[in-house]
Scaffold this motif. Structure first.
Motif, PDB file in Angstrom:
ATOM      1  N   MET A   1      17.420  -0.774  27.528  1.00 56.75           N
ATOM      2  CA  MET A   1      18.188  -1.991  27.324  1.00 56.75           C
ATOM      3  C   MET A   1      19.444  -1.976  28.202  1.00 56.75           C
ATOM      4  SD  MET A   1      20.137  -3.414  23.909  1.00 56.75           S
ATOM      5  CE  MET A   1      18.667  -3.607  22.917  1.00 56.75           C
ATOM      6  N   GLY A   2      20.150  -0.863  28.181  1.00 59.39           N
ATOM      7  CA  GLY A   2      21.403  -0.760  28.910  1.00 59.39           C
ATOM      8  C   GLY A   2      21.242  -0.844  30.413  1.00 59.39           C
ATOM      9  N   TYR A   3      20.091  -0.401  30.922  1.00 58.29           N
ATOM     10  CA  TYR A   3      19.844  -0.481  32.361  1.00 58.29           C
ATOM     11  C   TYR A   3      19.945  -1.928  32.838  1.00 58.29           C
ATOM     12  CZ  TYR A   3      17.338  -0.550  36.782  1.00 58.29           C
ATOM     13  OH  TYR A   3      16.994  -0.768  38.102  1.00 58.29           O
ATOM     14  N   PHE A   4      19.270  -2.818  32.120  1.00 55.09           N
ATOM     15  CA  PHE A   4      19.282  -4.228  32.525  1.00 55.09           C
ATOM     16  C   PHE A   4      20.595  -4.911  32.169  1.00 55.09           C
ATOM     17  CE2 PHE A   4      14.742  -3.429  32.688  1.00 55.09           C
ATOM     18  CZ  PHE A   4      14.382  -4.105  33.845  1.00 55.09           C
ATOM     19  N   MET A   5      21.228  -4.499  31.076  1.00 53.51           N
ATOM     20  CA  MET A   5      22.511  -5.100  30.722  1.00 53.51           C
ATOM     21  C   MET A   5      23.600  -4.652  31.686  1.00 53.51           C
ATOM     22  SD  MET A   5      22.419  -5.221  26.548  1.00 53.51           S
ATOM     23  CE  MET A   5      23.641  -6.564  26.487  1.00 53.51           C
ATOM     24  N   GLY A   6      23.438  -3.454  32.245  1.00 54.62           N
ATOM     25  CA  GLY A   6      24.358  -2.996  33.282  1.00 54.62           C
ATOM     26  C   GLY A   6      24.205  -3.809  34.551  1.00 54.62           C
ATOM     27  N   LYS A   7      22.964  -4.130  34.909  1.00 53.95           N
ATOM     28  CA  LYS A   7      22.723  -4.985  36.071  1.00 53.95           C
ATOM     29  C   LYS A   7      23.228  -6.400  35.813  1.00 53.95           C
ATOM     30  CE  LYS A   7      18.969  -4.781  38.423  1.00 53.95           C
ATOM     31  NZ  LYS A   7      17.546  -4.833  38.869  1.00 53.95           N
ATOM     32  N   ALA A   8      23.072  -6.865  34.578  1.00 58.51           N
ATOM     33  CA  ALA A   8      23.441  -8.237  34.241  1.00 58.51           C
ATOM     34  C   ALA A   8      24.927  -8.497  34.444  1.00 58.51           C
ATOM     35  CB  ALA A   8      23.054  -8.539  32.793  1.00 58.51           C
ATOM     36  N   LYS A   9      25.752  -7.506  34.138  1.00 55.72           N
ATOM     37  CA  LYS A   9      27.209  -7.681  34.230  1.00 55.72           C
ATOM     38  C   LYS A   9      27.637  -8.096  35.636  1.00 55.72           C
ATOM     39  CE  LYS A   9      31.621  -7.298  33.205  1.00 55.72           C
ATOM     40  NZ  LYS A   9      32.311  -6.243  32.487  1.00 55.72           N
ATOM     41  N   PHE A  10      26.879  -7.672  36.635  1.00 56.08           N
ATOM     42  CA  PHE A  10      27.271  -7.912  38.028  1.00 56.08           C
ATOM     43  C   PHE A  10      26.283  -8.835  38.748  1.00 56.08           C
ATOM     44  CE2 PHE A  10      28.500  -3.734  36.494  1.00 56.08           C
ATOM     45  CZ  PHE A  10      29.878  -3.826  36.596  1.00 56.08           C
ATOM     46  N   SER A  11      25.594  -9.666  37.970  1.00 56.53           N
ATOM     47  CA  SER A  11      24.582 -10.552  38.542  1.00 56.53           C
ATOM     48  C   SER A  11      24.830 -11.996  38.130  1.00 56.53           C
ATOM     49  CB  SER A  11      23.195 -10.102  38.081  1.00 56.53           C
ATOM     50  OG  SER A  11      22.213 -11.057  38.419  1.00 56.53           O
ATOM     51  N   ASN A  12      24.324 -12.908  38.937  1.00 57.42           N
ATOM     52  CA  ASN A  12      24.364 -14.323  38.572  1.00 57.42           C
ATOM     53  C   ASN A  12      23.261 -14.679  37.581  1.00 57.42           C
ATOM     54  OD1 ASN A  12      26.551 -14.909  40.284  1.00 57.42           O
ATOM     55  ND2 ASN A  12      25.192 -15.159  42.050  1.00 57.42           N
ATOM     56  N   ASN A  13      22.303 -13.769  37.416  1.00 57.05           N
ATOM     57  CA  ASN A  13      21.207 -13.979  36.466  1.00 57.05           C
ATOM     58  C   ASN A  13      21.452 -13.166  35.194  1.00 57.05           C
ATOM     59  OD1 ASN A  13      19.647 -15.663  38.205  1.00 57.05           O
ATOM     60  ND2 ASN A  13      19.008 -13.827  39.339  1.00 57.05           N
TER      61      ASN A  13
ATOM     62  N   PHE B   1      21.840 -13.916  32.006  1.00 59.09           N
ATOM     63  CA  PHE B   1      21.025 -14.190  30.817  1.00 59.09           C
ATOM     64  C   PHE B   1      19.633 -13.571  30.940  1.00 59.09           C
ATOM     65  CE2 PHE B   1      17.874 -16.832  28.614  1.00 59.09           C
ATOM     66  CZ  PHE B   1      18.334 -16.716  27.305  1.00 59.09           C
ATOM     67  N   LYS B   2      18.993 -13.768  32.084  1.00 59.23           N
ATOM     68  CA  LYS B   2      17.640 -13.244  32.278  1.00 59.23           C
ATOM     69  C   LYS B   2      17.622 -11.715  32.209  1.00 59.23           C
ATOM     70  CE  LYS B   2      15.796 -17.057  35.043  1.00 59.23           C
ATOM     71  NZ  LYS B   2      15.212 -17.452  36.355  1.00 59.23           N
ATOM     72  N   LEU B   3      18.601 -11.075  32.809  1.00 58.41           N
ATOM     73  CA  LEU B   3      18.634  -9.614  32.811  1.00 58.41           C
ATOM     74  C   LEU B   3      18.958  -9.069  31.426  1.00 58.41           C
ATOM     75  CD1 LEU B   3      20.384  -9.019  36.239  1.00 58.41           C
ATOM     76  CD2 LEU B   3      18.045  -8.363  35.631  1.00 58.41           C
ATOM     77  N   ASN B   4      19.867  -9.732  30.712  1.00 62.03           N
ATOM     78  CA  ASN B   4      20.155  -9.320  29.331  1.00 62.03           C
ATOM     79  C   ASN B   4      18.909  -9.443  28.462  1.00 62.03           C
ATOM     80  OD1 ASN B   4      22.854  -8.502  29.467  1.00 62.03           O
ATOM     81  ND2 ASN B   4      23.623 -10.578  29.177  1.00 62.03           N
ATOM     82  N   MET B   5      18.186 -10.555  28.629  1.00 61.41           N
ATOM     83  CA  MET B   5      16.966 -10.758  27.857  1.00 61.41           C
ATOM     84  C   MET B   5      15.894  -9.738  28.239  1.00 61.41           C
ATOM     85  SD  MET B   5      17.242 -13.124  25.568  1.00 61.41           S
ATOM     86  CE  MET B   5      18.822 -12.310  25.290  1.00 61.41           C
TER      87      MET B   5
END
Length: 233
Positions: A151-163, A165-169
């Protein structure tokens, strides 16, 4: 007291391991402790409320029904528990200034997950004794860690991405997928030999977790060329 120590030992062993994988910019101790406590207390409260809701609307009437155990594993248990952790990481950790590199998604998600796992493990171990403590130290507790890492891998990417919501999901979905698969194979233990699927899913989760940690280490904003040279010497 010995049982309590056995219950918390695997939790803090994993926390120490994940903490020292944060090679380039350590997180504030106070924020890590708060994340752990939120996982240990707040996520348990959220899960209890969700269990009451799902238990009412999705009753399990036949414990030998594969379909009902599928719903129990993926919706009642996995989605409820992982959503409770996700909410904390999303609304408490992700907005923080200290959350300033992709790996932070992993460490905060693991801290929340280990808080949850600590409370859960204490309850199971105090009821089940030493055998339960040893078994869960090598199964359920590491499993919760892998769910947190994925979960944290994608939430870490999400913090620095324009996507975001998609990465958090994606992070929530992957955690639910692996958590649900792990539980499902255990829940249908009435089928001879099927429980091995839980251990296979755990092994795959550990493998992917190691790759996730390495990838975020390599992509750290704080990794200097000098550190890169030293690592390859």
């Amino acid at each position: 007291m010995n049982l309590l120590l056995l219950a918390v030992a695997p939790v803090f062993t994993i926390i120490i391991y994940i903490y020292f994988q944060d090679k380039y910019e350590k997180e504030p101790a106070g924020l890590l402790i708060a994340s752990f406590l939120f996982g240990a207390i707040v996520s348990i409260i959220i899960v209890t409320i969700l269990y009451l809701f799902t238990g009412h609307f999705i009753p399990i009437t036949d414990k030998f029904s594969v379909w009902q155990q599928f719903i129990q594993a993926f919706v009642v248990v996995a989605l409820s528990e992982e959503f409770s952790k996700y909410v904390i990481v999303k609304y408490f950790n992700q907005p923080k200034k200290a959350f300033n590199e992709p790996y932070d998604g992993i460490i905060y998600a693991v801290m929340v997950s280990m808080g949850f796992a600590c409370t859960e493990n204490i309850m199971y171990v105090l009821e089940g004794g030493y055998q339960t403590a040893i078994l869960r130290a090598f199964t359920a507790v590491p499993a919760h860690a892998t769910f947190g890492i994925l979960m944290g891998y994608f939430m870490g990417k999400a913090k620095f991405s324009n996507n975001r919501f998609k990465l958090n999901m994606a992070g929530l979905f992957l955690a639910v997928l692996f958590h649900g698969a792990y539980d499902f194979f255990l829940f249908i233990g009435f089928i001879p030999g099927i429980s091995i699927g839980a251990f296979i899913s755990l092994i795959i989760g550990i493998f992917l977790s190691r790759k996730a940690i390495k990838r975020h280490q390599d992509n750290s904003h704080f990794k200097t060329p000098q550190k890169t040279i030293e690592e390859h010497d």
